[in-house]
Design a protein around this motif. Structure first.
Motif: not given
Length: 502
Positions: A424-435, A495-500
């Motif tokens: 998502p925009n303006n969010v730094n992803r910390t979860l690893s990309v599995v697929f 709305l919860v997904y960017p937080i996760l």
């Protein structure tokens, strides 16, 4: 020689005359006056598949006049099906959802940005969904308790289509105006426009589902097909506008103009629908006995084999005569399982589409990135959801008792897509990309969209068949209300997904 005039009697012996402009067999008027003709015509009107699929063998040697009667009934049924599909293309308001780049990257993309404006851009689709569906569900509730007579439904359908068209004209004017000096105001004006459109659309969809619920089993599904079909058309318009338009402004004007054209076609279709004899027959008839879904299915099977169904219909229970709140409690008690299925189906689908899918970025570079979201998010979902709706028109498996199992399994789609390349925009992803392969995402997305269309169609078709015919319209409008509730819950949950991912 003038056109022949024919009449199709109902069980209450009310005559609905139809003048045939295309069939002129003789200079005299041919009446359906024999017991055989009356029974045959009535069965055809009450059971469209009886004529629509194939004529029974025993009727192969009918006279020319009998064949003309067959053609009349068949033409009325086909005409109603086509008009119902067109009338159900009520999702022109989806144009706002499938053109997010116009709002985020053009209208809201100003030099002097603020934290609030950045928030609007990051969660634009989620905010738009809330602004659309919250007032929508309120008007659905009001519409549910209003008069559900045919005349009342017809007026509301026409008025809401006109309101939606006017708001889209206003949206085109906003696209022409330079709003770079007031992006926050533009954002809230857009939210207000979306709210007005979806208030009207909520009443419209409730009325269409309520009217379709009075018809045989396939017609409520035609409404669902029309809704997804409208999304497919809007997605194609978006892709074409991206390819041929010189600027985002011109593309948006063309795009919203197409929405006005779609709504105008729906309005014209509704006007002609009033004259369809098959539709008038079903909306005005009063049914004497309760026919359950299983009874109806057995009747249709026997009709296809030219069997006598009088024994089955005579053993059904009498309808309860309920008024006011007791009617709604009775319908809710009979339909709550299917209504729960509808909520869960739309909750999963709309929490994933479009907010989550629109922010899944390509990894393998199979197409230009500017087309990736329009094709593999918006077009893919609407197209395969429509295909799923179409399959349900011919295959109704699993039955009402077991469809909940498959509905619950769809909850697994949520964690799957979160572990795709969701950024998502303006969010730094910390979860690893599995697929990490685009094809894994695309194939799974196809199954999600298809199952959404297929299972939602089954639940929507099963809902009005769980109650007597006189309450079918109320059950259909309850289903339309529950659809919006499921959509609203799904959009808010997105709305919860960017937080996760942070």
């Amino acid at each position: 020689c003038s056109a022949g005039e024919y009449s199709c009697p109902t069980p209450r012996h009310r005559q609905y005359s139809v003048t045939l402009e295309d069939h002129k067999p003789s200079c005299s008027t041919v009446a359906i006056d024999s017991v055989y003709h009356q029974s045959y015509a009535t069965e055809c009107l009450a059971n469209p598949e009886y004529i629509y699929d194939a004529l029974p063998v025993s009727h192969a040697n009918q006279s020319n006049n009998d064949k003309i009667i067959d053609e009349l009934i068949n033409a009325q049924i086909i005409s109603l099906r086509m008009r119902w599909y067109v009338l159900s293309v009520s999702g022109a308001n989806q144009s706002l959802f499938v053109k997010p780049n116009y709002f985020v990257d053009y209208k809201l993309n100003v030099t002097n940005s603020t934290p609030s404006l950045d928030n609007y851009k990051t969660n634009f689709l989620s905010y738009l969904g809330i602004a659309s569906k919250a007032p929508n569900i309120l008007l659905q509730i009001i519409n549910l308790f209003a008069n559900t007579g045919y005349g009342s439904l017809s007026i509301r359908i026409s008025v809401t289509l006109i309101v939606q068209s006017l708001v889209f004209v206003f949206t085109i004017i906003l696209a022409v105006i330079d709003s770079t000096g007031w992006p926050d105001v533009f954002f809230w004006v857009t939210m207000l426009s979306a709210a007005v459109i979806n208030v009207a659309n909520g009443v419209y969809q409730g009325c269409v589902y309520g009217a379709a619920a009075k018809l045989p089993m396939g017609y409520p599904n035609a409404v669902t097909i029309g809704m997804n079909m409208s999304g497919t058309i809007a997605s194609l318009f978006m892709i074409i506008s991206i390819a041929v338009s010189p600027s985002a402004k011109v593309a948006a004007i063309i795009f919203f103009a197409c929405a006005v054209v779609m709504l105008t076609i729906c309005l014209v279709s509704e006007f002609y629908l009033k004259n369809n004899i098959f539709y008038v027959y079903h909306t005005e008839r009063e049914v004497e006995s309760e026919i359950s879904y299983e009874d109806m299915k057995n009747m249709n099977k026997k009709l296809e084999s030219n069997a006598d169904v009088s024994a089955d219909t005579s053993t059904t229970a009498s309808e309860p005569d309920l008024q006011g709140i007791y009617q709604y409690k009775y319908v809710l008690k009979k339909t709550w399982v299917q209504l729960l299925n509808i909520v869960l189906i739309y909750f999963v689908s709309l929490s994933i589409f479009p907010a989550l899918w629109a922010d899944i970025k390509p990894l393998n570079g199979m197409i230009d990135e500017k087309y990736y979201s329009p094709v593999f998010c918006f077009l893919l979902f609407n197209l395969f959801a429509t295909i799923g709706n179409g399959i349900a028109q011919y295959v109704q498996r699993p039955g009402p008792k077991y469809v909940t199992i498959f509905v619950l399994l769809r909850l697994l789609y949520i964690p799957f897509f979160l572990y795709c390349n969701y950024r998502p925009n303006n969010v730094n992803r910390t979860l690893s990309v599995v697929f990490k392969n685009d094809w894994i995402y695309i194939v799974t997305a196809v199954t999600m969209a298809t199952s959404s269309g297929y299972l939602s169609s089954l639940a929507i078709m099963y809902t009005p068949r769980a109650v007597p015919q006189k309450y079918a319209s109320t059950a259909g409008m309850m289903a339309a209300l529950i659809i919006i509730l499921g959509i609203l819950l799904g959009i808010n949950f997105s709305l919860v997904y960017p937080i996760l991912n942070m």
